[in-house]
Design a protein around this motif. Structure first.
Motif, PDB file in Angstrom:
ATOM      1  N   MET A 170      49.142  22.430  39.163  1.00  0.00           N
ATOM      2  CA  MET A 170      50.129  23.275  38.523  1.00  0.00           C
ATOM      3  C   MET A 170      50.823  24.088  39.600  1.00  0.00           C
ATOM      4  N   SER A 171      52.110  23.943  39.727  1.00  0.00           N
ATOM      5  CA  SER A 171      52.822  24.705  40.736  1.00  0.00           C
ATOM      6  C   SER A 171      53.458  25.931  40.101  1.00  0.00           C
ATOM      7  N   THR A 172      53.620  26.941  40.936  1.00  0.00           N
ATOM      8  CA  THR A 172      54.177  28.205  40.493  1.00  0.00           C
ATOM      9  C   THR A 172      55.526  28.383  41.159  1.00  0.00           C
ATOM     10  N   PRO A 173      56.526  28.880  40.425  1.00  0.00           N
ATOM     11  CA  PRO A 173      57.799  29.168  41.087  1.00  0.00           C
ATOM     12  C   PRO A 173      57.567  30.128  42.250  1.00  0.00           C
ATOM     13  N   PRO A 174      58.340  30.002  43.341  1.00  0.00           N
ATOM     14  CA  PRO A 174      58.083  30.809  44.525  1.00  0.00           C
ATOM     15  C   PRO A 174      58.225  32.314  44.288  1.00  0.00           C
ATOM     16  N   ASP A 175      58.951  32.718  43.262  1.00  0.00           N
ATOM     17  CA  ASP A 175      59.133  34.145  43.021  1.00  0.00           C
ATOM     18  C   ASP A 175      58.007  34.743  42.187  1.00  0.00           C
ATOM     19  N   VAL A 176      57.044  33.938  41.765  1.00  0.00           N
ATOM     20  CA  VAL A 176      55.914  34.432  40.990  1.00  0.00           C
ATOM     21  C   VAL A 176      54.713  34.515  41.924  1.00  0.00           C
ATOM     22  N   PRO A 177      54.221  35.738  42.216  1.00  0.00           N
ATOM     23  CA  PRO A 177      53.069  35.854  43.104  1.00  0.00           C
ATOM     24  C   PRO A 177      51.799  35.334  42.443  1.00  0.00           C
ATOM     25  N   SER A 178      50.883  34.876  43.265  1.00  0.00           N
ATOM     26  CA  SER A 178      49.608  34.365  42.790  1.00  0.00           C
ATOM     27  C   SER A 178      48.491  35.251  43.336  1.00  0.00           C
ATOM     28  N   VAL A 179      47.605  35.694  42.437  1.00  0.00           N
ATOM     29  CA  VAL A 179      46.516  36.593  42.815  1.00  0.00           C
ATOM     30  C   VAL A 179      45.183  35.941  42.447  1.00  0.00           C
ATOM     31  N   LEU A 180      44.250  35.982  43.383  1.00  0.00           N
ATOM     32  CA  LEU A 180      42.909  35.450  43.183  1.00  0.00           C
ATOM     33  C   LEU A 180      41.911  36.596  43.302  1.00  0.00           C
ATOM     34  N   PHE A 181      41.074  36.759  42.271  1.00  0.00           N
ATOM     35  CA  PHE A 181      40.009  37.756  42.284  1.00  0.00           C
ATOM     36  C   PHE A 181      38.692  37.042  42.555  1.00  0.00           C
ATOM     37  N   VAL A 182      37.915  37.554  43.513  1.00  0.00           N
ATOM     38  CA  VAL A 182      36.671  36.900  43.895  1.00  0.00           C
ATOM     39  C   VAL A 182      35.524  37.909  43.888  1.00  0.00           C
ATOM     40  N   CYS A 183      34.450  37.569  43.186  1.00  0.00           N
ATOM     41  CA  CYS A 183      33.187  38.303  43.305  1.00  0.00           C
ATOM     42  C   CYS A 183      32.083  37.265  43.393  1.00  0.00           C
ATOM     43  N   VAL A 184      30.847  37.700  43.434  1.00  0.00           N
ATOM     44  CA  VAL A 184      29.756  36.752  43.638  1.00  0.00           C
ATOM     45  C   VAL A 184      29.596  35.814  42.448  1.00  0.00           C
ATOM     46  N   HIS A 185      29.442  36.377  41.247  1.00  0.00           N
ATOM     47  CA  HIS A 185      29.090  35.560  40.084  1.00  0.00           C
ATOM     48  C   HIS A 185      30.266  35.185  39.188  1.00  0.00           C
ATOM     49  N   ASN A 186      31.442  35.768  39.409  1.00  0.00           N
ATOM     50  CA  ASN A 186      32.616  35.541  38.561  1.00  0.00           C
ATOM     51  C   ASN A 186      32.245  35.747  37.091  1.00  0.00           C
ATOM     52  N   ALA A 187      31.409  36.754  36.866  1.00  0.00           N
ATOM     53  CA  ALA A 187      30.931  37.021  35.510  1.00  0.00           C
ATOM     54  C   ALA A 187      31.235  38.448  35.071  1.00  0.00           C
ATOM     55  N   GLY A 188      31.795  39.264  35.975  1.00  0.00           N
ATOM     56  CA  GLY A 188      32.018  40.664  35.645  1.00  0.00           C
ATOM     57  C   GLY A 188      33.333  41.194  36.183  1.00  0.00           C
ATOM     58  N   ARG A 189      33.277  41.744  37.394  1.00  0.00           N
ATOM     59  CA  ARG A 189      34.446  42.414  37.970  1.00  0.00           C
ATOM     60  C   ARG A 189      35.673  41.513  38.075  1.00  0.00           C
ATOM     61  N   SER A 190      35.501  40.328  38.625  1.00  0.00           N
ATOM     62  CA  SER A 190      36.657  39.440  38.810  1.00  0.00           C
ATOM     63  C   SER A 190      37.208  38.967  37.468  1.00  0.00           C
ATOM     64  N   GLN A 191      36.330  38.784  36.493  1.00  0.00           N
ATOM     65  CA  GLN A 191      36.789  38.396  35.149  1.00  0.00           C
ATOM     66  C   GLN A 191      37.592  39.528  34.513  1.00  0.00           C
ATOM     67  N   MET A 192      37.113  40.779  34.667  1.00  0.00           N
ATOM     68  CA  MET A 192      37.849  41.921  34.105  1.00  0.00           C
ATOM     69  C   MET A 192      39.209  42.069  34.779  1.00  0.00           C
ATOM     70  N   ALA A 193      39.232  41.948  36.100  1.00  0.00           N
ATOM     71  CA  ALA A 193      40.489  42.092  36.828  1.00  0.00           C
ATOM     72  C   ALA A 193      41.489  41.012  36.417  1.00  0.00           C
ATOM     73  N   ALA A 194      41.024  39.772  36.316  1.00  0.00           N
ATOM     74  CA  ALA A 194      41.914  38.680  35.907  1.00  0.00           C
ATOM     75  C   ALA A 194      42.444  38.916  34.492  1.00  0.00           C
ATOM     76  N   ALA A 195      41.582  39.399  33.612  1.00  0.00           N
ATOM     77  CA  ALA A 195      41.998  39.647  32.228  1.00  0.00           C
ATOM     78  C   ALA A 195      43.057  40.748  32.161  1.00  0.00           C
ATOM     79  N   PHE A 196      42.851  41.830  32.915  1.00  0.00           N
ATOM     80  CA  PHE A 196      43.842  42.915  32.913  1.00  0.00           C
ATOM     81  C   PHE A 196      45.159  42.465  33.536  1.00  0.00           C
ATOM     82  N   LEU A 197      45.105  41.706  34.625  1.00  0.00           N
ATOM     83  CA  LEU A 197      46.342  41.259  35.261  1.00  0.00           C
ATOM     84  C   LEU A 197      47.096  40.293  34.344  1.00  0.00           C
ATOM     85  N   THR A 198      46.380  39.437  33.657  1.00  0.00           N
ATOM     86  CA  THR A 198      47.002  38.515  32.704  1.00  0.00           C
ATOM     87  C   THR A 198      47.680  39.289  31.580  1.00  0.00           C
ATOM     88  N   ARG A 199      47.003  40.336  31.098  1.00  0.00           N
ATOM     89  CA  ARG A 199      47.556  41.121  29.995  1.00  0.00           C
ATOM     90  C   ARG A 199      48.739  41.987  30.432  1.00  0.00           C
TER      91      ARG A 199
END
Length: 140
Positions: free
Chosen positions: A1-30
């Protein structure tokens, strides 16, 4: 899936991807719907998202009950403009030209929803700040 160049892409990384990174991704999506490409991953993903995290987000109207922790890949980092780490240490691969941020946040693993709420609220504030830095107005 490609993203238009004017749309930034953000990756959240934590150890288990079960808490902090999931919350951050959910808030950024919303808060940045359609204006930011959002990914999250873990260096050693858990089998399921932390139930206290699911509950804490449900309290603010965000449903992540169907989310599944994902493994961190080199491709995910390469495809992202901004990589935000949350306690994953040296497990995150480094690529020149990427913007890296390290958010020091308490790990919600093994904690109840009462302990997760302040972490959730800190993440929401950081996401609002990130959107401002990216020049994106947060959705209501």
């Amino acid at each position: 899936m490609s993203t238009p160049p004017d749309v930034p892409s953000v990756l959240f990384v934590c150890v288990h991807n079960a808490g902090r990174s999931q919350m951050a991704a959910a808030f950024l999506t919303r808060l940045g719907p359609g204006r930011v490409e959002v990914r999250s991953a873990g260096s050693a993903p858990a089998e399921t998202v932390n139930p206290a995290v699911v509950e804490a987000l449900a309290e603010v109207g965000i449903d992540i009950s169907a989310e599944v922790p994902k493994v961190l890949t080199v491709e995910a980092v390469q495809a992202s403009d901004v990589v935000i780490t949350m306690g994953c240490g040296d497990a995150c691969p480094y690529f020149p030209g990427k913007r890296y941020l390290d958010w020091k946040l308490e790990d919600p693993a093994g904690q109840g929803v009462e302990a997760v709420r302040p972490i959730r609220d800190q993440i929401e504030q950081r996401i609002r700040g990130l959107l401002a830095e990216l020049g994106i107005e947060a959705a209501a």
